[in-house]
Design a protein around this motif. Structure first.
Motif, mmCIF file in Angstrom:
data_model
loop_
_atom_site.group_PDB
_atom_site.id
_atom_site.type_symbol
_atom_site.label_atom_id
_atom_site.label_comp_id
_atom_site.label_asym_id
_atom_site.label_seq_id
_atom_site.Cartn_x
_atom_site.Cartn_y
_atom_site.Cartn_z
ATOM 1 N N PHE A 31 0.851 -1.183 0.000
ATOM 2 C CA PHE A 31 0.000 0.000 0.000
ATOM 3 C C PHE A 31 0.895 1.244 0.000
ATOM 4 O O PHE A 31 1.732 1.427 0.894
ATOM 5 N N HIS A 32 0.709 2.067 -1.020
ATOM 6 C CA HIS A 32 1.495 3.298 -1.171
ATOM 7 C C HIS A 32 0.629 4.482 -0.712
ATOM 8 O O HIS A 32 -0.483 4.686 -1.223
ATOM 9 N N TYR A 33 1.157 5.257 0.213
ATOM 10 C CA TYR A 33 0.393 6.354 0.799
ATOM 11 C C TYR A 33 1.339 7.521 1.091
ATOM 12 O O TYR A 33 2.565 7.387 1.023
ATOM 13 N N LEU A 34 0.769 8.645 1.453
ATOM 14 C CA LEU A 34 1.525 9.834 1.843
ATOM 15 C C LEU A 34 1.562 9.911 3.363
ATOM 16 O O LEU A 34 0.525 9.858 4.039
ATOM 17 N N ASP A 35 2.763 10.029 3.895
ATOM 18 C CA ASP A 35 2.893 10.130 5.349
ATOM 19 C C ASP A 35 2.653 11.570 5.806
ATOM 20 O O ASP A 35 2.245 12.437 5.020
ATOM 21 N N GLU A 36 2.963 11.845 7.056
ATOM 22 C CA GLU A 36 2.711 13.176 7.616
ATOM 23 C C GLU A 36 3.576 14.244 6.970
ATOM 24 O O GLU A 36 3.206 15.420 6.921
ATOM 25 N N THR A 37 4.716 13.846 6.455
ATOM 26 C CA THR A 37 5.620 14.820 5.835
ATOM 27 C C THR A 37 5.319 15.023 4.354
ATOM 28 O O THR A 37 6.008 15.798 3.686
ATOM 29 N N GLY A 38 4.318 14.312 3.839
ATOM 30 C CA GLY A 38 3.989 14.447 2.423
ATOM 31 C C GLY A 38 4.831 13.583 1.510
ATOM 32 O O GLY A 38 4.774 13.762 0.289
ATOM 33 N N GLN A 39 5.602 12.685 2.066
ATOM 34 C CA GLN A 39 6.427 11.785 1.276
ATOM 35 C C GLN A 39 5.710 10.444 1.086
ATOM 36 O O GLN A 39 4.943 9.997 1.943
ATOM 37 N N PHE A 40 5.992 9.814 -0.020
ATOM 38 C CA PHE A 40 5.377 8.507 -0.276
ATOM 39 C C PHE A 40 6.043 7.449 0.590
ATOM 40 O O PHE A 40 7.274 7.381 0.707
ATOM 41 N N ALA A 41 5.220 6.614 1.178
ATOM 42 C CA ALA A 41 5.688 5.502 2.004
ATOM 43 C C ALA A 41 4.955 4.235 1.578
ATOM 44 O O ALA A 41 3.926 4.290 0.886
ATOM 45 N N VAL A 42 5.496 3.109 1.993
ATOM 46 C CA VAL A 42 4.948 1.808 1.600
ATOM 47 C C VAL A 42 4.693 0.992 2.851
ATOM 48 O O VAL A 42 5.508 0.958 3.778
#
Length: 284
Positions: free
Chosen positions: A234-245
């Motif tokens: 699952f690819h999402y945006l974290d609190e910093t606006g960066q993509f995370a998996v």
């Protein structure tokens, strides 16, 4: 064929009539020698004719050969020679070789057709599964639901660490404007499960079960290759606006809202032959 020469002498008065009668007979295997009054000589006589003239007994007569009597031996109707045993054996051997070559070619064509049909079925099943899964992801809605005990659940859930990993989501549609849908693998087959209610539904008793991969056809053919395992990322945006998996959803320590959805889902299917297929799905 047995043949012999016979001599028949005729008086001069009947020689001409007998000659005409003799020449009208059918062909036979016996040759008669006919003597008749000679015609005026027109030149030297052939050696064969001179030998026939020696058979004449009356002076001034000549002899000729005509056919008379019946066949001595086998007739043309029954004297045809058939095939010998050796010829029959050779013909049978040639036929057997040609038949084996033809059968080998036919078997190769049938095997190729069967392989092509199975590959076509496998491709059709994959396309159907990806199409339905893509529609579920495209129409997913951030609407939390409650289980049979009344506890809230996220609209999108998956955990690879459970005994039976299952992808559950809520999508638009159905009788209530939304529908609960789940995907899981059982016995190397991929299934799509549906429920008619949103809240309070028993996850162990879906109302609809659709096999999509590894299911035998209606014609009784062997099932195509099923699914050995699958992986979801699952690819999402974290609190910093960066993509995370993440490999689970919702996050175990989720700083986001429970109804939050990822931006994309990466699906990897592993077939029974070891082949891996990867597909990306964008979420609204």
């Amino acid at each position: 064929m047995n043949q012999w020469l016979a001599r028949i002498s005729h008086p001069p008065s009947t020689a001409a009539a007998d000659t005409l009668a003799v020449t009208g007979r059918a062909r036979s295997g016996r040759l008669d020698v006919v003597s008749a009054t000679p015609a005026p000589s027109c030149g030297p006589r052939a050696p064969s004719q001179r030998r026939l003239d020696a058979l004449a007994t009356n002076g001034g007569e000549i002899c000729g050969l005509v056919s008379s009597g019946k066949w001595q031996g086998t007739s043309s109707a029954t004297g045809l020679r058939g095939f010998t045993l050796l010829e029959l054996l050779v013909a049978m051997a040639v036929f057997a070789v040609v038949a084996m070559m033809a059968y080998g070619g036919l078997s190769a064509v049938l095997d190729s057709r069967q392989h092509t049909d199975r590959a076509s079925r496998s491709l059709n099943e994959l396309q159907m599964a990806f199409t339905l899964l893509g529609r579920d992801f495209e129409q997913v809605v951030a609407r939390p639901v409650r289980d049979q005990y009344g506890d809230p659940m996220a609209p999108l859930r998956f955990s690879p660490f459970s005994d039976q990993p299952r992808l559950e989501l809520v999508r638009a549609g159905g009788a209530f404007g939304a529908q609960r849908v789940a995907w899981e693998i059982r016995e190397d087959r991929l299934y799509r499960l549906t429920w008619t209610v949103l809240d309070g539904a028993d996850p162990a008793e879906p109302q609809g079960v659709m096999p999509l991969l590894g299911e035998p056809s209606a014609e009784g053919d062997e099932p195509v290759q099923g699914v050995r395992a699958w992986t979801l990322r699952f690819h999402y945006l974290d609190e910093t606006g960066q993509f995370a998996v993440a490999e689970t959803w919702p996050l175990e320590i989720n700083p986001l809202a429970p109804e939050a959805l990822p931006r994309a889902v990466e699906l990897t299917l592993e077939r029974q032959d070891g082949q891996q297929l990867t597909r990306w799905f964008a979420l609204p």
